[in-house]
Motif scaffolding. Structure first.
Motif, PDB file in Angstrom:
ATOM      1  N   LEU A  11       0.873  -1.168   0.000  1.00 37.18           N
ATOM      2  CA  LEU A  11       0.000   0.000   0.000  1.00 37.18           C
ATOM      3  C   LEU A  11       0.910   1.218   0.000  1.00 37.18           C
ATOM      4  O   LEU A  11       1.782   1.347   0.859  1.00 37.18           O
ATOM      5  N   VAL A  12       0.724   2.092  -0.979  1.00 36.87           N
ATOM      6  CA  VAL A  12       1.568   3.270  -1.119  1.00 36.87           C
ATOM      7  C   VAL A  12       0.760   4.495  -0.723  1.00 36.87           C
ATOM      8  O   VAL A  12      -0.396   4.648  -1.127  1.00 36.87           O
ATOM      9  N   VAL A  13       1.393   5.363   0.061  1.00 39.85           N
ATOM     10  CA  VAL A  13       0.739   6.591   0.516  1.00 39.85           C
ATOM     11  C   VAL A  13       1.508   7.798   0.006  1.00 39.85           C
ATOM     12  O   VAL A  13       2.686   7.718  -0.334  1.00 39.85           O
ATOM     13  N   ARG A  40       8.950   4.469 -12.507  1.00 42.08           N
ATOM     14  CA  ARG A  40       9.240   4.833 -13.898  1.00 42.08           C
ATOM     15  C   ARG A  40       8.125   5.706 -14.485  1.00 42.08           C
ATOM     16  O   ARG A  40       8.289   6.312 -15.528  1.00 42.08           O
ATOM     17  N   HIS A  41       6.984   5.754 -13.799  1.00 39.52           N
ATOM     18  CA  HIS A  41       5.879   6.627 -14.200  1.00 39.52           C
ATOM     19  C   HIS A  41       6.031   7.935 -13.414  1.00 39.52           C
ATOM     20  O   HIS A  41       5.858   7.938 -12.189  1.00 39.52           O
ATOM     21  N   PRO A  42       6.343   9.039 -14.075  1.00 34.38           N
ATOM     22  CA  PRO A  42       6.613  10.296 -13.365  1.00 34.38           C
ATOM     23  C   PRO A  42       5.494  10.730 -12.434  1.00 34.38           C
ATOM     24  O   PRO A  42       5.756  11.235 -11.339  1.00 34.38           O
ATOM     25  N   GLU A  43       4.227  10.519 -12.847  1.00 30.93           N
ATOM     26  CA  GLU A  43       3.122  10.953 -11.986  1.00 30.93           C
ATOM     27  C   GLU A  43       3.086  10.169 -10.679  1.00 30.93           C
ATOM     28  O   GLU A  43       2.701  10.702  -9.640  1.00 30.93           O
ATOM     29  N   ARG A  44       3.479   8.912 -10.708  1.00 26.22           N
ATOM     30  CA  ARG A  44       3.530   8.115  -9.479  1.00 26.22           C
ATOM     31  C   ARG A  44       4.752   8.499  -8.652  1.00 26.22           C
ATOM     32  O   ARG A  44       4.666   8.638  -7.426  1.00 26.22           O
ATOM     33  N   ALA A  45       5.878   8.652  -9.302  1.00 32.87           N
ATOM     34  CA  ALA A  45       7.112   9.004  -8.592  1.00 32.87           C
ATOM     35  C   ALA A  45       6.951  10.311  -7.823  1.00 32.87           C
ATOM     36  O   ALA A  45       7.523  10.481  -6.744  1.00 32.87           O
ATOM     37  N   ARG A  46       6.150  11.237  -8.373  1.00 29.29           N
ATOM     38  CA  ARG A  46       5.928  12.534  -7.703  1.00 29.29           C
ATOM     39  C   ARG A  46       5.132  12.384  -6.419  1.00 29.29           C
ATOM     40  O   ARG A  46       5.346  13.138  -5.477  1.00 29.29           O
TER      41      ARG A  46
END
Length: 125
Positions: A11-13, A40-46
């Motif tokens: 689970l990522v917060v 690798r997906h910039p929107e997730r990394a942010r």
């Protein structure tokens, strides 16, 4: 450290502690490698700021890990709340069949202790 966890749910917060992702991993390179795929997906990394991992036995069948992901999504109430994300639908009967063990056919229940059947004394051994 997450690379040592080969199977489980994560689970990522975000920085505010809001749940942003529920996923599963069942792979030789671990949960850490799966999370690297997400980064690798910039929107997730942010937005991914922290992770909670529920470790599973790496010898669990992949179907059981997939079912656990769907079961967790239902328990948390995530369906329809995280955009296009979908999780497997698992009935309680399917869930129990995947995560519980069943005795092999032909195996009986253990005999109650002290019935004398099959016991030998130390002197006769």
């Amino acid at each position: 450290m997450l690379d040592e966890v080969l199977a489980g749910l994560y689970l990522v917060v975000d920085a505010d502690g809001r749940l942003r992702w529920l996923g599963k991993a069942h792979r030789d390179d671990g949960v850490g490698a799966r999370l690297q795929d997400h980064f690798r997906h910039p929107e997730r990394a942010r937005v991914f700021a922290g992770v909670f991992v529920v470790e599973a036995d790496p010898f669990s069948p992949p179907k059981a890990i997939k079912a656990a992901e769907g079961w967790a999504a239902d328990l948390i109430g995530l369906r329809g709340r995280m955009g296009p994300r979908t999780w497997p639908v698992v009935t309680e009967a399917e869930w129990l069949a995947l995560v519980t063990s069943r005795p092999l056919p032909g195996l009986g229940r253990p005999r109650p202790g002290g019935d004398g059947i099959g016991e030998r004394s130390a002197a006769s051994a």
